[in-house]
Each structure stands twice: as C-alpha cells, then as structure tokens.
Write a protein that holds these residues in place. Structure first.
Motif, PDB file in Angstrom:
ATOM      1  N   LEU A 184      44.696  -8.742  -2.229  1.00 50.56           N
ATOM      2  CA  LEU A 184      45.843  -8.146  -2.910  1.00 50.56           C
ATOM      3  C   LEU A 184      47.076  -9.040  -2.927  1.00 50.56           C
ATOM      4  CD1 LEU A 184      45.657  -4.518  -1.388  1.00 50.56           C
ATOM      5  CD2 LEU A 184      44.590  -5.360  -3.487  1.00 50.56           C
ATOM      6  N   ASP A 185      47.379  -9.672  -1.812  1.00 51.64           N
ATOM      7  CA  ASP A 185      48.730 -10.212  -1.642  1.00 51.64           C
ATOM      8  C   ASP A 185      48.901 -11.700  -1.945  1.00 51.64           C
ATOM      9  OD1 ASP A 185      49.447  -7.694  -0.893  1.00 51.64           O
ATOM     10  OD2 ASP A 185      49.291  -8.082   1.269  1.00 51.64           O
ATOM     11  N   THR A 186      47.795 -12.455  -2.044  1.00 46.25           N
ATOM     12  CA  THR A 186      47.994 -13.888  -2.284  1.00 46.25           C
ATOM     13  C   THR A 186      48.584 -14.104  -3.680  1.00 46.25           C
ATOM     14  OG1 THR A 186      45.582 -13.797  -2.360  1.00 46.25           O
ATOM     15  CG2 THR A 186      46.513 -15.393  -0.895  1.00 46.25           C
ATOM     16  N   GLU A 187      49.394 -15.137  -3.807  1.00 45.64           N
ATOM     17  CA  GLU A 187      50.112 -15.419  -5.064  1.00 45.64           C
ATOM     18  C   GLU A 187      49.158 -15.507  -6.245  1.00 45.64           C
ATOM     19  OE1 GLU A 187      53.395 -15.787  -5.578  1.00 45.64           O
ATOM     20  OE2 GLU A 187      53.776 -15.207  -3.497  1.00 45.64           O
ATOM     21  N   SER A 188      47.988 -16.093  -6.021  1.00 38.59           N
ATOM     22  CA  SER A 188      47.068 -16.358  -7.137  1.00 38.59           C
ATOM     23  C   SER A 188      46.192 -15.154  -7.489  1.00 38.59           C
ATOM     24  CB  SER A 188      46.174 -17.545  -6.788  1.00 38.59           C
ATOM     25  OG  SER A 188      45.476 -17.278  -5.588  1.00 38.59           O
ATOM     26  N   THR A 189      46.310 -14.062  -6.746  1.00 37.12           N
ATOM     27  CA  THR A 189      45.419 -12.922  -6.974  1.00 37.12           C
ATOM     28  C   THR A 189      45.832 -12.113  -8.205  1.00 37.12           C
ATOM     29  OG1 THR A 189      44.939 -12.720  -4.643  1.00 37.12           O
ATOM     30  CG2 THR A 189      44.548 -10.765  -5.954  1.00 37.12           C
ATOM     31  N   VAL A 190      44.843 -11.811  -9.049  1.00 38.64           N
ATOM     32  CA  VAL A 190      45.070 -10.875 -10.164  1.00 38.64           C
ATOM     33  C   VAL A 190      44.121  -9.706  -9.919  1.00 38.64           C
ATOM     34  CG1 VAL A 190      44.999 -10.542 -12.653  1.00 38.64           C
ATOM     35  CG2 VAL A 190      45.631 -12.782 -11.714  1.00 38.64           C
ATOM     36  N   ASN A 191      44.647  -8.621  -9.429  1.00 32.26           N
ATOM     37  CA  ASN A 191      43.823  -7.468  -9.038  1.00 32.26           C
ATOM     38  C   ASN A 191      44.626  -6.200  -9.306  1.00 32.26           C
ATOM     39  OD1 ASN A 191      42.093  -5.663  -7.803  1.00 32.26           O
ATOM     40  ND2 ASN A 191      42.119  -6.642  -5.784  1.00 32.26           N
ATOM     41  N   PRO A 192      44.860  -5.906 -10.621  1.00 37.45           N
ATOM     42  CA  PRO A 192      45.784  -4.814 -10.974  1.00 37.45           C
ATOM     43  C   PRO A 192      45.361  -3.456 -10.422  1.00 37.45           C
ATOM     44  CG  PRO A 192      44.573  -5.591 -12.907  1.00 37.45           C
ATOM     45  CD  PRO A 192      44.265  -6.532 -11.803  1.00 37.45           C
ATOM     46  N   ASN A 193      44.049  -3.263 -10.217  1.00 38.43           N
ATOM     47  CA  ASN A 193      43.591  -1.959  -9.701  1.00 38.43           C
ATOM     48  C   ASN A 193      43.543  -1.924  -8.175  1.00 38.43           C
ATOM     49  OD1 ASN A 193      43.290  -0.936 -12.321  1.00 38.43           O
ATOM     50  ND2 ASN A 193      41.288  -1.929 -12.492  1.00 38.43           N
ATOM     51  N   GLY A 194      43.922  -3.022  -7.557  1.00 39.55           N
ATOM     52  CA  GLY A 194      43.997  -3.041  -6.088  1.00 39.55           C
ATOM     53  C   GLY A 194      42.652  -2.794  -5.430  1.00 39.55           C
ATOM     54  N   ILE A 195      41.595  -3.372  -5.992  1.00 38.51           N
ATOM     55  CA  ILE A 195      40.249  -3.109  -5.451  1.00 38.51           C
ATOM     56  C   ILE A 195      39.948  -4.063  -4.295  1.00 38.51           C
ATOM     57  CG2 ILE A 195      37.770  -3.217  -5.974  1.00 38.51           C
ATOM     58  CD1 ILE A 195      38.567  -2.357  -8.856  1.00 38.51           C
ATOM     59  N   ILE A 196      39.577  -3.485  -3.176  1.00 37.07           N
ATOM     60  CA  ILE A 196      39.080  -4.264  -2.036  1.00 37.07           C
ATOM     61  C   ILE A 196      37.587  -3.966  -1.942  1.00 37.07           C
ATOM     62  CG2 ILE A 196      39.143  -4.545   0.467  1.00 37.07           C
ATOM     63  CD1 ILE A 196      42.137  -4.038   0.366  1.00 37.07           C
ATOM     64  N   PRO A 197      36.718  -4.996  -2.104  1.00 36.32           N
ATOM     65  CA  PRO A 197      35.275  -4.729  -2.148  1.00 36.32           C
ATOM     66  C   PRO A 197      34.776  -4.045  -0.870  1.00 36.32           C
ATOM     67  CG  PRO A 197      35.749  -7.010  -2.717  1.00 36.32           C
ATOM     68  CD  PRO A 197      37.019  -6.421  -2.211  1.00 36.32           C
TER      69      PRO A 197
END
Ligand code: SF4
Length: 187
Positions: free
Chosen positions: A113-126
C-alpha cells in the motif's frame, strides 16, 4: 550383470533468500560438470519434483519467513542425511530478518500500500490459501531444525562451496576454519 553403484543425491532449496547462494553454486563454473559426475541432483529451484526423496546432502538457502518455508524445511530435515544451512540468510537471518523490527501488518502495508511506486487503488493485500502466511518473525534455519553444517557468506564463495561438497563426498567433514574463502583486499 554387475549393478551400477548409485551416486550420492544432492538437493537444494530456496527459502527466503535472493537466489544469490544458488548463483554462487553455479559459480563453481566448469566444476559443475565434475560435480555432476560425482552426484545425482534431485530437488532444486530449477527441477520439478513433486516430492522430496531421501537425499544425502541438502543445501538450504534463505531464512524461514512463512509457513511454506517452515513446511519445506522440516521435510528436508526428515529426508536429508546431511543438512547444510547455506549462506548468511539461512544461518543468521540476514536481510529477510530485517523485517523483524516491524509487525507483519506493517510489512504488508509497506509492501502493498504505502511504497511510493505502488498503484493499488483498491487497497488489496493478497491473502488466501495460495499465499503462504508470513510468520510473526523471520527465523533462521538452525532455530527451526538441527543443521549438520553452517556455511556462511553472502553468498558463500564458490570455492568454499566446492571445497565443502568435495570433502563431504570424500567422507570428511571439514572444520569451518579449513574452508577456503577468497582473501578480499580493499584499497
Ligand atoms: S545469504 Fe546473501 S546471497 Fe544468499 S540468499 Fe541471503 S542475501 Fe542472497
């Protein structure tokens, strides 16, 4: 007809590590041909065995970071006559154990979620049964099973790996001080 004498079986596994220890094994270069004359290679990151057979020598790369690592390591311990903690991650925790200063939740949030390069608009953690569950803390191999030898290095030097394997195949267990490490010189 004389029966063919079977060769010692060597297996390797890759737990929580970077594959650098396996790369160092390949760095024995053309000696890999000589090694393949002396042993049969079994389970490894580049072979597709469904089950681990009984093996003579097992090289374990990486620390124990999740439930899958734990299961694989325990299976190796059951099936291996001589189990080597292979490299600093396996022996000391090294890089994977740096997450031990944080909770699992903090690590997952940082990764997904939090790294600058992350694109995860739905906030999914596998999560789910196909995703091995992280252990609360990363453990070393000797914390989980008895090891027969610890070969340090990040990664262990190719000459050290070659020396240890050929000594074992000759029926000797070298003292750690006998292992040849390259004499690095810094200017
Ligand atoms: S000991 Fe070093 S080279 Fe081996 S898996 Fe760990 S980080 Fe990679």
């Amino acid at each position: 007809m004389a029966t063919k004498k079977s060769k010692p079986i060597v297996a390797t596994c890759w737990l929580a590590g970077c594959a650098g220890c396996h790369m160092s094994l390949l760095d024995i270069d053309e000696r890999i041909v000589a090694l393949s004359e002396l042993v049969d290679f079994s389970v490894s990151p580049i072979t597709d065995f469904k089950e681990l057979p009984e093996v003579d020598i097992a090289l374990i790369e990486g620390a124990v970071a999740n439930e899958d690592n734990m299961e694989v390591l325990k299976d190796f311990r059951k099936k291996a006559k001589f189990l080597i903690a292979f490299g600093d991650c396996a022996i000391f925790g090294n890089l994977p154990a740096m997450r031990n200063a944080f909770t699992v939740k903090e690590c997952l949030e940082e990764a997904f979620l939090d790294t600058e390069s992350t694109v995860n608009p739905n906030g999914i953690i596998p999560t789910g049964e196909d995703v091995p569950k992280l252990l609360p803390k990363v453990l070393t191999v000797p914390q989980v099973v008895k090891t027969d030898y610890n070969l340090p290095g990040c990664p262990p030097d190719a000459d050290a790996i070659w020396f240890l394997l050929t000594e074992l195949l000759a029926g000797r267990v070298p003292e750690p001080t006998e292992i040849p490490y390259r004499d690095f010189k810094f200017d």
